[in-house]
Structures are given as C-alpha cells and as structure tokens.
Design an enzyme around this catalytic site. Structure first.
Site, PDB file in Angstrom:
ATOM      1  N   GLY A 461       0.810  -1.209   0.000  1.00 35.25           N
ATOM      2  CA  GLY A 461       0.000   0.000   0.000  1.00 35.25           C
ATOM      3  C   GLY A 461       0.839   1.253   0.000  1.00 35.25           C
ATOM      4  O   GLY A 461       0.304   2.367   0.059  1.00 35.25           O
ATOM      5  N   THR A 462       2.163   1.095  -0.074  1.00 33.24           N
ATOM      6  CA  THR A 462       3.060   2.244  -0.025  1.00 33.24           C
ATOM      7  C   THR A 462       3.284   2.874  -1.388  1.00 33.24           C
ATOM      8  O   THR A 462       3.836   3.973  -1.476  1.00 33.24           O
ATOM      9  CB  THR A 462       4.415   1.827   0.553  1.00 33.24           C
ATOM     10  OG1 THR A 462       4.903   0.701  -0.187  1.00 33.24           O
ATOM     11  CG2 THR A 462       4.295   1.421   2.012  1.00 33.24           C
ATOM     12  N   ARG A 624      16.207  11.462  -3.115  1.00 30.66           N
ATOM     13  CA  ARG A 624      15.416  11.681  -4.329  1.00 30.66           C
ATOM     14  C   ARG A 624      14.011  11.118  -4.118  1.00 30.66           C
ATOM     15  O   ARG A 624      13.843   9.958  -3.761  1.00 30.66           O
ATOM     16  CB  ARG A 624      16.082  10.988  -5.513  1.00 30.66           C
ATOM     17  CG  ARG A 624      15.410  11.284  -6.844  1.00 30.66           C
ATOM     18  CD  ARG A 624      16.015  10.436  -7.939  1.00 30.66           C
ATOM     19  NE  ARG A 624      15.529  10.842  -9.255  1.00 30.66           N
ATOM     20  CZ  ARG A 624      15.681  10.109 -10.351  1.00 30.66           C
ATOM     21  NH1 ARG A 624      16.292   8.942 -10.290  1.00 30.66           N
ATOM     22  NH2 ARG A 624      15.224  10.536 -11.503  1.00 30.66           N
ATOM     23  N   ILE A 625      13.020  11.923  -4.332  1.00 35.36           N
ATOM     24  CA  ILE A 625      11.628  11.522  -4.173  1.00 35.36           C
ATOM     25  C   ILE A 625      11.097  11.095  -5.537  1.00 35.36           C
ATOM     26  O   ILE A 625      11.027  11.904  -6.469  1.00 35.36           O
ATOM     27  CB  ILE A 625      10.776  12.667  -3.585  1.00 35.36           C
ATOM     28  CG1 ILE A 625      11.357  13.113  -2.236  1.00 35.36           C
ATOM     29  CG2 ILE A 625       9.336  12.223  -3.441  1.00 35.36           C
ATOM     30  CD1 ILE A 625      11.393  12.054  -1.165  1.00 35.36           C
ATOM     31  N   LEU A 626      10.728   9.834  -5.666  1.00 33.61           N
ATOM     32  CA  LEU A 626      10.295   9.303  -6.956  1.00 33.61           C
ATOM     33  C   LEU A 626       8.874   9.723  -7.316  1.00 33.61           C
ATOM     34  O   LEU A 626       8.537   9.811  -8.497  1.00 33.61           O
ATOM     35  CB  LEU A 626      10.399   7.776  -6.954  1.00 33.61           C
ATOM     36  CG  LEU A 626      11.802   7.194  -6.731  1.00 33.61           C
ATOM     37  CD1 LEU A 626      11.759   5.672  -6.779  1.00 33.61           C
ATOM     38  CD2 LEU A 626      12.789   7.739  -7.758  1.00 33.61           C
ATOM     39  N   LYS A 696      16.181   7.353  -0.368  1.00 34.74           N
ATOM     40  CA  LYS A 696      16.516   6.938   0.991  1.00 34.74           C
ATOM     41  C   LYS A 696      15.355   6.244   1.699  1.00 34.74           C
ATOM     42  O   LYS A 696      15.556   5.668   2.769  1.00 34.74           O
ATOM     43  CB  LYS A 696      16.978   8.135   1.817  1.00 34.74           C
ATOM     44  CG  LYS A 696      18.271   8.739   1.316  1.00 34.74           C
ATOM     45  CD  LYS A 696      19.002   9.530   2.378  1.00 34.74           C
ATOM     46  CE  LYS A 696      18.348  10.843   2.689  1.00 34.74           C
ATOM     47  NZ  LYS A 696      19.200  11.697   3.556  1.00 34.74           N
ATOM     48  N   GLY A 697      14.166   6.284   1.152  1.00 35.05           N
ATOM     49  CA  GLY A 697      13.040   5.618   1.790  1.00 35.05           C
ATOM     50  C   GLY A 697      12.343   6.510   2.794  1.00 35.05           C
ATOM     51  O   GLY A 697      12.986   7.102   3.670  1.00 35.05           O
ATOM     52  N   GLY A 699       9.045   5.495   4.184  1.00 35.74           N
ATOM     53  CA  GLY A 699       7.885   4.782   4.710  1.00 35.74           C
ATOM     54  C   GLY A 699       7.715   4.905   6.211  1.00 35.74           C
ATOM     55  O   GLY A 699       6.599   4.795   6.719  1.00 35.74           O
ATOM     56  N   GLU A 700       8.811   5.122   6.940  1.00 37.47           N
ATOM     57  CA  GLU A 700       8.719   5.093   8.402  1.00 37.47           C
ATOM     58  C   GLU A 700       9.133   6.395   9.078  1.00 37.47           C
ATOM     59  O   GLU A 700       8.753   6.647  10.220  1.00 37.47           O
ATOM     60  CB  GLU A 700       9.580   3.944   8.931  1.00 37.47           C
ATOM     61  CG  GLU A 700       8.994   2.593   8.546  1.00 37.47           C
ATOM     62  CD  GLU A 700       9.953   1.440   8.759  1.00 37.47           C
ATOM     63  OE1 GLU A 700       9.671   0.605   9.626  1.00 37.47           O
ATOM     64  OE2 GLU A 700      10.968   1.372   8.046  1.00 37.47           O
TER      65      GLU A 700
END
Length: 733
Positions: A461-462, A624-626, A696-697, A699-700
């Site tokens: 769902g991310t 970097r934000i995709l 770099k991720g 999600g958290e």
C-alpha cells in the site's frame, strides 16, 4: 545512460488505484480454488502451563468438518530458517506447552467457514495452569542482555557524566501497540503433488517461500508464493506467522486447497505487536548546550521461545554529535504473543525517550529546544567519523521552523493561550537509520515496443507498483503506458521485505541495474552491425529517450528498440541484475537514512484534560523523491500513526490471565479524521550520493518524532512532563 525526464518525481496517480476502487484487486482473502475448504484455529485461554487434555470428538462430528489437528496428530515440522529479522516463529501444534494466551492449540478444517468456526468452538481443552510472567519489571522473566549485538560504547561515558556541568536523568516508557492493518491477514494454500502454492498477506514473498520449504522439508522451487495485493501491514507481514503454517499443514492433511482468514481478535495475538519499553536516559552537557555524554538503556518485552529484532537504544548512537555515548538494549521474556515489527520499530520508542530528554535538558539550560538540537548537529556520522552520503537535517529544522512559525513561540511554560485553551509548541528531530540489502530485478523489451520489469517484492500500500513503474519508464526512455511493472510472485527475481524503509532503495537500485544491463544487451546486439548508428557504442556513450537509444552527444544519431529487435529477428531481449548494499568504508561515506524535523501545536483544556492537535509540520529529507504525491501520503500516514502512539494506542493485557482485554477496534483506539488537524509536509534535500537512484526511503520516518513533539508541546502548554505513552486525560488533570 539516461536523460532527465518528467516521469519520476511527478505526482503520478497509483497504477493499482483503479483496480482497488473497483474491487478488482485480488487480496489473499479473495482467492478461491475449486474444492477449497476453510480452516479456523482454536486458541488457548490461559497464558502459561500445559495442555492436560483436548477433546475433539464433538467437533469432528459436526457438519462439514473434515479434520481437527492438534499436537497429538499434527505432522512433525521443522523450525524455520533465520533471516535478517531473526529466527522464524516456532511451528504450531508441536507439543503441549502453552506460552501465551491466544496460542494456537488446534485447527479445524471444514467445508464452509462458518462450519469451521462453529467446530472450533466445540473443541474442549483442559489445562495444567502455571503462573504467567506478564510484567516488564517481573524478575521471574529472563532478562536478555545485548540480544541484538548492537550495544555500543563511544568514549568514556562515566567520566564525562561525572564532570558534566549539567546532568539530566529520567525514565520513559512506551506502551505495547498492535499494528491493525485494515485487511485481516489471510492465507490460501493449495498442494499439487509435492508442490504447494501459497497466497499470503505477506510483506516478503521470498521469505514465505524459504520458510515453508524449510518447515515442510521441501526444495524451494516446490513452493510458490503470491502476494499481489496486501491490505496493509505496517510490519506485521514481515514474519511467517503460525497461521500460515497451519493453512499449509491443513491443506496437505485434507488434500484440498485451504483458506484461513484471521478474525480481528486473532490478529491481536497472531501477527505481532510493537513491544512496550522502559528506557532510562542520562544526558551530560555544558551550560552552553553542547552534549558531552549520552547514556541510554532500554528494556523491552519479548515472547517465550521466540526472538524479535528491535534495537531501541541505538537511536542515541548516531543522532547527535557527542563524544561519549553508550547505548544498551535488554529484553524481558514474558508469556505474551510474539512481538514483531510495527512502523518505525525501535526508532518510534527510542526517539520518544531521546527527544523528550533533550527537551527537558533545554529547559534546564534555558535554551530554545531548536537551538539545543542545532548546537549538537552531527556534520559527520558520529560512529564512523565519515561524511554522510547526504544530510539535510539542518534544512529540515530551518524550513520547519519557518513554516510552523516557531519564532512566535513564547518560551515560558503556560504563557500561550487561545481563549480557555492552553497552547503549546513542541518539536523533535529524527535521524532515521539506514538499511538496505541485496535485491534482484528482471527487465525485458518485446517486439511491440513495451517493457516488462519485475521483482518478487511486495507493495503493501506504499506505492511500490507505481514508483517502480515510473523509474523503469525513466531508465528505459519510455512513456508510462509503454511499461509494465509487476511484483508479488516468489518466482520473480529475489527481493527483500517491504520494510525498514529499505525496499525502495534496494529495489530501485536493482531496477536501475537490470535496465542498464538490458540496454547493454541491445548495444551488444548491434556491436558489429554495419547498419546500426550505435555500432561500437558502450553503455556510457549513450542515453535513452522516446523509445530509442542514441548517442549522448548527438541525440539524432540512434535507433529504436523496435528497429534493433526487428532487424535481428528477435522477439525480445531480457536482462536480470542485482543490487548490493555498499560498504561505508569502501565508498568513504556513511550511508544516510532519512532525516526529519517535526513541529506540533497542542491545545489543552486545563479543566477537562482534553488534548487537541490543531496542526503538525513535518519536513523530511528523503533523498530523491520518486513520486511526491505518494511520498507525502506516506508521511501523512506516519504522522497519524505517531498521533496514535502518542494519544490513543495501548494494547492492554489482563494481569491475571494474560488475555488481551481490548482485542478489537471498538476498544483499541486509533485516530480518526476528527483527531487530525492541519498537516503540512515538505521535502528538502538532494538525491543521496550512495546509490545511482538516490533514494533513501520515507515509509517510516514520518512517525518518529511526532510523539515526542506532542509530549514536549504538552509540557510547554501545561508544565506537566509526560514521560509515558499514551498520554491520557488523567495525566493532564
């Protein structure tokens, strides 16, 4: 190899969205096979002891019942393998020991789900009870020291604390939380001879495959796992839980496909939870605010006979520039269900203690809380002494303070009001850990000019489907409509778990490597082709755009994928490649996770103890934000989770029986829309230098810092220092 495009970074809508809103996305609970039957578990009603008797006679005689499995007649199973999250939970129904309330003691298989559930209630179990160990401070529970091999010391903490001009010491506690994804976990298992297909609500198809193979003594190719769509997880789908093994075992026993869907109460005891903690922090500082020592010790809970990898105190090792740091983790064994990861595991608890302690120190030093953090900013990675691969935390602080209006904060406690409401401003910093492992992906382009890229990864769902679709299109120089990205099948190239904020980096780098290798294969195909304008070119000589490979210096000199395939009589070209995490010392940089700054305004009713959060500002350095739309959604979701941890969520266990007393969404409180005020999310920083994709991720990183900022704002408003979560009305009265 590639040229910048507008495909990545754009707020592309989720590619899986239309299927989901139309009800056409097949979750594991939607899967059906001809002749499929249903399983329902029987759970222990005590927390410690042994099964003295188990009577299945009445259940076996009920309509539709095909089998009742207990420890008396269940097949002997192997323990699953260990992975980077630790050992697999022990297989079910292997002996008569009871280690927690809600433990599976039997499973019923019947033609219909209601028949299985009714028969499960008819199974009668007798117990020899023992006194359960249920409290984190109970000395009867084994206290495990350094369970993760992450304890560390830097400098001389004891001496530094002894000579520090100011020392602050306090103890903080966080409650047990339960993940509660919207979709109940389900497993469907179907055997075909000595091979089994498993549809599971997992965050890691490759791990389910490896575990099922090990537990049932099968070669890995005999197991295929699907997880195309998962109804959320927040970490609860990272381990192979016992209900998965029950479904596979039941299907083999009755010789028919079996579906097992957990109820909400079963989710509370069967798929993990965030362990509660008690943490003690000692900070030593100069009167001007520079930290000279940090000592952080955490005790958390863990189940009997199981392990859970969740470093908490290590958050203090890398967050701030400090020459003397010690952090230690401990685990207390209790008669509780197996814990597991929950969004920002370890970091959510550890950050609350560290950032609350820093706030307390700022008041003792008469320093602005933001100034204190800036004064201890770590320009280099404290443990390695290497430059960060990227770090824009200072910009997070500055942008966040400006957008929030931090300069309007009155420094005095209780000095700000809005009518009868006390107003408080609080903030916290976040230095999230870096985590990445190897990953594989496969890419191909066919005669129709479209690309197919795949990996065994899971999208919980991310937005993994969408961002990897975008990235594949950019790397191959194609439009989104010319690309298909697929995942959720263990037959695809190996992928790590969707967790640890590491999948986007690992998978993105694997997609990068496979797309680059695919273009190299096209160049190899025309290497000696006199008709090709790309003859003799290397991968570094070319770029891609518009479905073509062309000379980097001369875009007009090139040809399309289609032309190359057609001229050489090929239906498609395919390449598979892997990514591997770099070593810090080899690249001369410290791998950087995401960073963030959280600013929160609270309103407190001094007479009723009511607490409201009208606004939150969260500024994130995520590399970097995709896809900024989806990344912002992740941060908003993390903020909501942080508000939940701070104000609402607490899994309550009865002190006598070990039964979870609020194992439903009526009694276990989570934030709703009315609890969430204005949320402002901003991204800053540049692509990370460590990898070619530069992510770099995120999600958290959205969750940590929010609970501490709330508690710090509450102190600013009321003068009440709350050191335990959740913050409740009685603490504010």
């Amino acid at each position: 190899m590639t040229e910048p495009t507008t495909v990545v970074g754009a707020g592309v809508d989720r590619v899986d969205g239309p299927l989901k809103v139309a009800g056409a996305a097949a979750y594991p609970s939607d899967v059906s096979y001809p002749g499929m039957v249903h399983a329902a578990p029987v759970r222990s009603t005590i927390a410690a002891g042994r099964i003295s008797s188990i009577d299945t006679t009445a259940a076996e005689a009920m309509p539709g019942v095909l089998a009742v499995l207990t420890h008396h007649n269940a097949a002997r199973l192997n323990r699953g393998p260990e992975n980077n999250l630790g050992p697999t939970p022990p297989p079910p129904l292997q002996d008569d020991r009871i280690l927690h309330n809600g433990q599976y003691v039997a499973v019923v298989v019947a033609e219909r789900p209601y028949q299985a559930a009714a028969a499960a209630r008819a199974v009668t179990v007798g117990y020899e009870r023992a006194d359960p160990v249920l409290e984190i401070d109970d000395p009867r529970g084994e206290l495990r020291t350094n369970p993760f091999d992450t304890d560390a010391d830097r400098g001389d903490v004891a001496t530094a604390l002894g000579s520090a001009e100011v020392v602050h010491e306090a103890t903080y506690s966080t409650a047990e939380n339960t993940n509660n994804p919207l979709g109940p976990f389900a497993t469907v298992a179907a055997w075909d001879g000595d091979q089994v297909t498993v549809h599971d609500a997992t965050q890691w198809t490759s791990n389910v495959r490896t575990t099922v193979a090990e537990v049932f003594g099968l070669p890995e190719p005999a197991v295929r796992v699907y997880a195309k769509y998962v109804g959320g997880g927040f970490g609860s789908g990272l381990r192979v839980w016992q209900h998965v093994i029950l479904a596979v075992l039941a299907a083999r026993t009755v010789g028919r496909p079996v579906k097992l869907v957990l109820s909400r109460p079963e989710m509370f005891t069967g798929v993990g939870h965030r362990p509660n903690t008690v943490q003690t922090i000692r900070l030593g500082a100069r009167r001007t605010g520079e930290l000279v020592a940090i000592d952080h010790e955490s005790v958390q809970t863990v189940a009997m006979g199981d392990e859970n990898m969740e470093p908490v105190a290590s958050v203090s090792g890398n967050s701030y520039a400090c020459p003397n740091v010690a952090h230690r983790d401990r685990q207390r064994r209790l008669h509780i269900p197996c814990p597991g990861s929950m969004r920002a595991p370890g970091e959510a608890q550890g950050n609350f203690a560290l950032e609350s302690a820093l706030d307390e120190l700022s008041y003792r030093l008469n320093l602005d809380p933001l100034t204190l953090r800036m004064r201890n900013y770590a320009d280099t990675q404290p443990q390695y002494g290497l430059p960060w691969s990227s770090k824009a935390l200072r910009e997070c602080y500055e942008v966040g303070a400006e957008r929030f209006g931090w300069s309007r904060r009155e420094p005095g406690v209780g000095a700000m009001r809005d009518g009868r409401w006390l107003v408080g401003y609080g903030m916290a910093g976040v230095s999230y850990l870096w985590w990445q492992v190897r990953c594989e992906a496969r890419a191909s382009i066919g005669r129709d000019g479209t690309a197919y890229v795949s990996s065994a990864a899971t999208d919980i769902g991310t937005g993994t489907y969408t961002v990897m679709w975008q990235l594949s299109a950019e790397l191959l120089g194609l439009e989104l409509a010319q690309v298909r990205f697929d995942l959720g099948d263990s037959e695809m190239p190996w992928s790590p778990q969707a967790g640890g904020s590491g999948l986007t980096g690992a998978l993105g780098n694997a997609v990068y490597a496979s797309c680059r290798e695919l273009i190299r294969r096209f160049l190899d195909t025309v290497a000696d082709d006199p008709e090709s304008p790309l003859r003799g070119c290397t991968i570094d000589d070319v770029a891609v755009s518009g479905g073509r490979i062309h000379h980097r210096a001369n875009p007009g000199q090139g040809e399309s994928y289609l032309a190359i395939l057609a001229r050489h009589g090929l239906d498609e070209l395919t390449a598979q490649a892997a990514s591997a995490p770099p070593e810090a010392q080899q690249v001369g940089m410290a791998p950087a996770g995401a960073f963030g700054a959280k600013f929160v305004e609270v309103h407190v009713d001094p007479d009723l103890g009511l607490l409201r959060i009208p606004r939150v500002v969260s500024v994130i350095d995520g590399g970097r934000i995709l896809n900024e739309k989806l990344a912002r959604s992740q941060i908003i979701g993390g903020i909501v989770g942080g508000i939940g941890q701070a104000l609402f969520e607490e899994t309550r266990t009865d002190a006598r029986t070990g039964r979870i007393a609020n194992a439903n969404l009526g009694d276990y409180l989570v934030p709703v829309q009315a609890d969430i005020g204005e949320v402002d999310v901003v991204f800053v920083g540049a692509p990370d230098r460590l990898t070619p994709v530069g992510t770099k991720g995120v999600g958290e990183v959205g969750l940590p810092g929010v609970p501490a900022a709330i508690a710090n704002a509450v102190y600013h408003a009321t003068g009440r220092r709350i050191r335990s979560l959740p913050i409740t009305i009685d603490q504010l009265l």
